[in-house]
Design a protein around this motif. Structure first.
Motif, PDB file in Angstrom:
ATOM      1  N   PRO A  58      12.626  15.717  72.293  1.00  0.00           N
ATOM      2  CA  PRO A  58      13.435  15.660  73.526  1.00  0.00           C
ATOM      3  C   PRO A  58      14.923  15.461  73.261  1.00  0.00           C
ATOM      4  N   ASP A  59      15.255  14.559  72.356  1.00  0.00           N
ATOM      5  CA  ASP A  59      16.667  14.325  72.061  1.00  0.00           C
ATOM      6  C   ASP A  59      17.285  15.536  71.369  1.00  0.00           C
ATOM      7  N   ALA A  60      16.550  16.124  70.416  1.00  0.00           N
ATOM      8  CA  ALA A  60      17.089  17.258  69.659  1.00  0.00           C
ATOM      9  C   ALA A  60      17.310  18.479  70.538  1.00  0.00           C
ATOM     10  N   ILE A  61      16.453  18.669  71.536  1.00  0.00           N
ATOM     11  CA  ILE A  61      16.497  19.897  72.334  1.00  0.00           C
ATOM     12  C   ILE A  61      17.271  19.735  73.639  1.00  0.00           C
ATOM     13  N   HIS A  62      17.229  18.527  74.235  1.00  0.00           N
ATOM     14  CA  HIS A  62      17.771  18.383  75.584  1.00  0.00           C
ATOM     15  C   HIS A  62      18.964  17.439  75.723  1.00  0.00           C
ATOM     16  N   SER A  63      19.325  16.697  74.710  1.00  0.00           N
ATOM     17  CA  SER A  63      20.418  15.736  74.865  1.00  0.00           C
ATOM     18  C   SER A  63      21.764  16.451  74.975  1.00  0.00           C
ATOM     19  N   ASN A  64      22.789  15.684  75.327  1.00  0.00           N
ATOM     20  CA  ASN A  64      24.136  16.258  75.414  1.00  0.00           C
ATOM     21  C   ASN A  64      24.628  16.771  74.062  1.00  0.00           C
ATOM     22  N   ARG A  65      24.050  16.257  72.986  1.00  0.00           N
ATOM     23  CA  ARG A  65      24.498  16.637  71.640  1.00  0.00           C
ATOM     24  C   ARG A  65      23.838  17.920  71.133  1.00  0.00           C
ATOM     25  N   THR A  66      22.835  18.399  71.826  1.00  0.00           N
ATOM     26  CA  THR A  66      22.067  19.534  71.316  1.00  0.00           C
ATOM     27  C   THR A  66      22.915  20.797  71.207  1.00  0.00           C
ATOM     28  N   SER A  67      22.557  21.615  70.239  1.00  0.00           N
ATOM     29  CA  SER A  67      23.196  22.926  70.094  1.00  0.00           C
ATOM     30  C   SER A  67      22.391  24.009  70.808  1.00  0.00           C
ATOM     31  N   CYS A  68      21.251  23.617  71.396  1.00  0.00           N
ATOM     32  CA  CYS A  68      20.404  24.596  72.083  1.00  0.00           C
ATOM     33  C   CYS A  68      21.047  25.043  73.395  1.00  0.00           C
ATOM     34  N   THR A  69      20.726  26.256  73.784  1.00  0.00           N
ATOM     35  CA  THR A  69      21.152  26.786  75.078  1.00  0.00           C
ATOM     36  C   THR A  69      19.905  27.164  75.875  1.00  0.00           C
ATOM     37  N   LYS A  70      20.110  27.535  77.120  1.00  0.00           N
ATOM     38  CA  LYS A  70      18.983  27.980  77.924  1.00  0.00           C
ATOM     39  C   LYS A  70      18.472  29.326  77.407  1.00  0.00           C
ATOM     40  N   GLY A  71      17.160  29.533  77.517  1.00  0.00           N
ATOM     41  CA  GLY A  71      16.541  30.740  76.988  1.00  0.00           C
ATOM     42  C   GLY A  71      16.602  31.908  77.954  1.00  0.00           C
ATOM     43  N   PRO A  72      16.061  33.053  77.564  1.00  0.00           N
ATOM     44  CA  PRO A  72      16.135  34.283  78.368  1.00  0.00           C
ATOM     45  C   PRO A  72      15.407  34.201  79.700  1.00  0.00           C
ATOM     46  N   TRP A  73      14.477  33.274  79.847  1.00  0.00           N
ATOM     47  CA  TRP A  73      13.788  33.109  81.138  1.00  0.00           C
ATOM     48  C   TRP A  73      14.770  32.916  82.275  1.00  0.00           C
ATOM     49  N   TYR A  74      15.905  32.314  81.997  1.00  0.00           N
ATOM     50  CA  TYR A  74      16.870  31.969  83.036  1.00  0.00           C
ATOM     51  C   TYR A  74      17.617  33.176  83.593  1.00  0.00           C
ATOM     52  N   ASN A  75      17.294  34.372  83.121  1.00  0.00           N
ATOM     53  CA  ASN A  75      17.900  35.590  83.673  1.00  0.00           C
ATOM     54  C   ASN A  75      17.058  36.225  84.779  1.00  0.00           C
ATOM     55  N   ILE A  76      15.932  35.601  85.145  1.00  0.00           N
ATOM     56  CA  ILE A  76      14.975  36.303  86.001  1.00  0.00           C
ATOM     57  C   ILE A  76      15.494  36.577  87.412  1.00  0.00           C
ATOM     58  N   LEU A  77      16.477  35.814  87.899  1.00  0.00           N
ATOM     59  CA  LEU A  77      17.008  36.071  89.235  1.00  0.00           C
ATOM     60  C   LEU A  77      18.221  36.993  89.230  1.00  0.00           C
ATOM     61  N   HIS A  78      18.656  37.431  88.056  1.00  0.00           N
ATOM     62  CA  HIS A  78      19.846  38.269  87.958  1.00  0.00           C
ATOM     63  C   HIS A  78      19.795  39.411  88.970  1.00  0.00           C
ATOM     64  N   PRO A  79      20.888  39.664  89.700  1.00  0.00           N
ATOM     65  CA  PRO A  79      22.250  39.162  89.484  1.00  0.00           C
ATOM     66  C   PRO A  79      22.570  37.836  90.155  1.00  0.00           C
ATOM     67  N   LEU A  80      21.620  37.274  90.921  1.00  0.00           N
ATOM     68  CA  LEU A  80      21.870  35.963  91.508  1.00  0.00           C
ATOM     69  C   LEU A  80      21.855  34.904  90.414  1.00  0.00           C
ATOM     70  N   GLU A  81      22.734  33.938  90.521  1.00  0.00           N
ATOM     71  CA  GLU A  81      22.822  32.909  89.497  1.00  0.00           C
ATOM     72  C   GLU A  81      23.063  31.545  90.149  1.00  0.00           C
ATOM     73  N   SER A  82      21.980  30.815  90.359  1.00  0.00           N
ATOM     74  CA  SER A  82      22.099  29.459  90.889  1.00  0.00           C
ATOM     75  C   SER A  82      22.530  28.520  89.774  1.00  0.00           C
ATOM     76  N   LEU A  83      22.807  27.284  90.128  1.00  0.00           N
ATOM     77  CA  LEU A  83      23.186  26.299  89.115  1.00  0.00           C
ATOM     78  C   LEU A  83      22.143  26.221  88.009  1.00  0.00           C
ATOM     79  N   GLN A  84      20.866  26.209  88.385  1.00  0.00           N
ATOM     80  CA  GLN A  84      19.791  26.075  87.403  1.00  0.00           C
ATOM     81  C   GLN A  84      19.775  27.221  86.405  1.00  0.00           C
ATOM     82  N   MET A  85      20.173  28.410  86.844  1.00  0.00           N
ATOM     83  CA  MET A  85      20.022  29.601  86.016  1.00  0.00           C
ATOM     84  C   MET A  85      21.230  29.890  85.122  1.00  0.00           C
ATOM     85  N   ILE A  86      22.313  29.114  85.238  1.00  0.00           N
ATOM     86  CA  ILE A  86      23.500  29.372  84.425  1.00  0.00           C
ATOM     87  C   ILE A  86      23.206  29.038  82.962  1.00  0.00           C
TER      88      ILE A  86
END
Length: 481
Positions: A81-109
């Protein structure tokens, strides 16, 4: 033609061999079919939609890190959890977050900097002052829920349905300036909610094939219902803009930011619609499911219900009306909510992240770069290494028996870091208000026809948790009982 088929066979054959034997994730264990295609895990998501249980079984068989797709890992580790979700993580959101494109809510950015800018507006909309403004509305809908239960005393009440009506009425008010009227009408088939739940079902089924969604939305006839739904959302937003409510709501803050733009673009307008949609989705399904699961646990554990009732009775001897700030100080009430969220997380499969090009270290495991990773919330919350008696409802693990939570840091029901749930406090306000009022007023038990296993086995992983019907009988409490 034969040559074309030969070329295609060669291309796909080479790709499958690479994924099976030479891919950068080949050293991680998992089902052979998952190495070849995301169709394997998608097949497990269709039908019963119990993917969270499938993932749990995979971890029992293969260990902490399991390959569930050609480029995807499921990870259950105390450091994850710390490695993947903390403020220090280098991870970004994955491709799933493009499913509403072209709409982009806060969650999907997916771009961190862009998310930070939009998040500031949302934080204002859920700040302490804003929550005080919303509290009378939450109380009003809670009173209406009580009236509906009063009209059904002594009879089975499907609380799954009524908590759903409650949560959507609250959030439609805060998103669109008016209630859907689901509590008053008892309508569980409002167009918005019916279509939304159907869409969420598809998200749950096909979340590992995000490339399908753009194709679906671009295909004539097939996309007709999707276009109709978003036209309906657009009409709600436009009506809300033309008819500002007398009291501010969550949408007020988003609209203020939008109207302050010197020259709003088409994308800005699409994003406003997407954010209105997000308010309803994120603030309703999750609250309704948690309330339902909480009352399921209370009816199945009368000793915990009695303990909670004692605390709430004592609270109301000192307070005439429930107030969010003081309710937040009730230790056992919060423990019951936390224990419910541990056993029945609102997003049972977790959320998707993408490792940076240099990869990620989690304990002894080096996760290669550009790998999709996910922490299955249901599985990590029920891991005996982190929680003793992990499948038991024991609210005391958060109060007087903290030794039962050996690694409480893995418990993050609202996520952590920059992408943590912005509406956490509003959700808790609803949970605390409804629970305190119902526990204070009624005794409750499962209806004679309701089997606990039917409810547990009927839970659905539709990205957010969807609950099976739960019939509960409410009866008025006698004084002091």
């Amino acid at each position: 033609m034969a040559l074309n088929y030969s070329v295609l066979a060669g291309i796909y054959g080479s790709m499958l061999v690479y994924r099976a034997a030479f891919h950068r994730l080949s050293r991680f264990p998992g089902p052979f079919g998952a190495r070849l295609s995301n169709l394997w895990i998608t097949g497990k998501s269709i039908g019963k939609q119990d993917k969270y249980l499938v993932i749990e079984d995979l971890h029992k068989k293969y260990g902490d890190v399991v390959r569930i797709g050609p480029s995807e890992l499921s990870i259950v580790h105390g450091a994850a959890p710390d490695a993947i979700h903390s403020n220090r993580t280098s991870c970004t959101k994955g491709p799933w977050y493009n499913i509403l494109h072209p709409l982009e809510s806060l969650q999907m950015i997916r771009v961190k900097e862009a998310h930070a800018v939009r998040r500031k507006t949302w934080d204002r909309g859920f700040g302490s002052k804003a929550l005080r403004d919303y509290e009378p509305r939450v109380a009003g809908y809670t009173d209406e829920l009580i009236r509906q239960i009063d009209a059904r005393l002594g009879k089975p009440v499907n609380v799954t349905e009524w908590f759903n009506n409650y949560s959507f009425d609250v959030m439609s008010d805060l998103a669109f300036g008016k209630s859907f009227g689901m509590l008053v009408s008892g309508d569980k088939k409002h167009y918005f909610t019916e279509t939304l739940h159907a869409d969420m079902g598809n998200v749950g089924r096909f979340s590992h094939l995000p490339w399908l969604f753009p194709i679906f939305k671009a295909t004539p006839v097939v996309n007709a219902e999707n276009k109709r739904f978003w036209a309906f959302v657009t009409s709600l937003v436009e009506e809300r803009i033309k008819n500002p409510p007398s009291e501010p709501d969550v949408f007020s803050w988003l609209l203020e930011e939008y109207q302050a733009l010197p020259d709003p673009t088409t994308q800005d307008k699409l994003n406003l619609q997407a954010d209105a949609h997000l308010i309803c989705v994120a603030g309703s399904d999750t609250t309704a499911a948690t309330l339902t699961c909480l009352f399921f646990e209370l009816v199945c554990h009368p000793e915990a219900a009695a303990h909670l009732r004692t605390e709430i009775d004592d609270y109301f001897t000192k307070t005439e009306k429930p107030e969010h700030l003081s309710l937040s100080k009730l230790e056992y009430l919060q423990a019951c909510i936390d224990e419910t969220l541990r056993l029945h997380p609102a997003v049972p499969g977790g959320v998707q992240r993408l490792t940076s090009p240099e990869g990620l270290q989690i304990g002894d495991h080096h996760i290669p770069g550009n790998t999709i990773v996910q922490i299955p919330t249901h599985t990590i919350n029920r891991d005996a290494r982190f929680f003793a008696e992990p499948n038991e409802f024991i609210p005391e693990r958060w109060t007087s028996r903290k030794e039962l939570s050996m690694e409480p840091s893995v418990f993050a029901p609202f996520s952590t870091g920059r992408y943590s749930c912005v509406g956490k406090q509003l959700g808790l306000m609803e949970l605390r208000t409804v629970t305190s009022q119902l526990v204070r007023r009624y005794n409750f038990e499962l209806a004679p026809s309701q089997r606990p296993d039917d409810f547990v086995n009927g839970k659905v992983d539709a990205f957010t948790l969807a609950c099976a019907p739960l019939d509960v009988v409410f009866t008025p409490r006698e004084q002091g009982k």
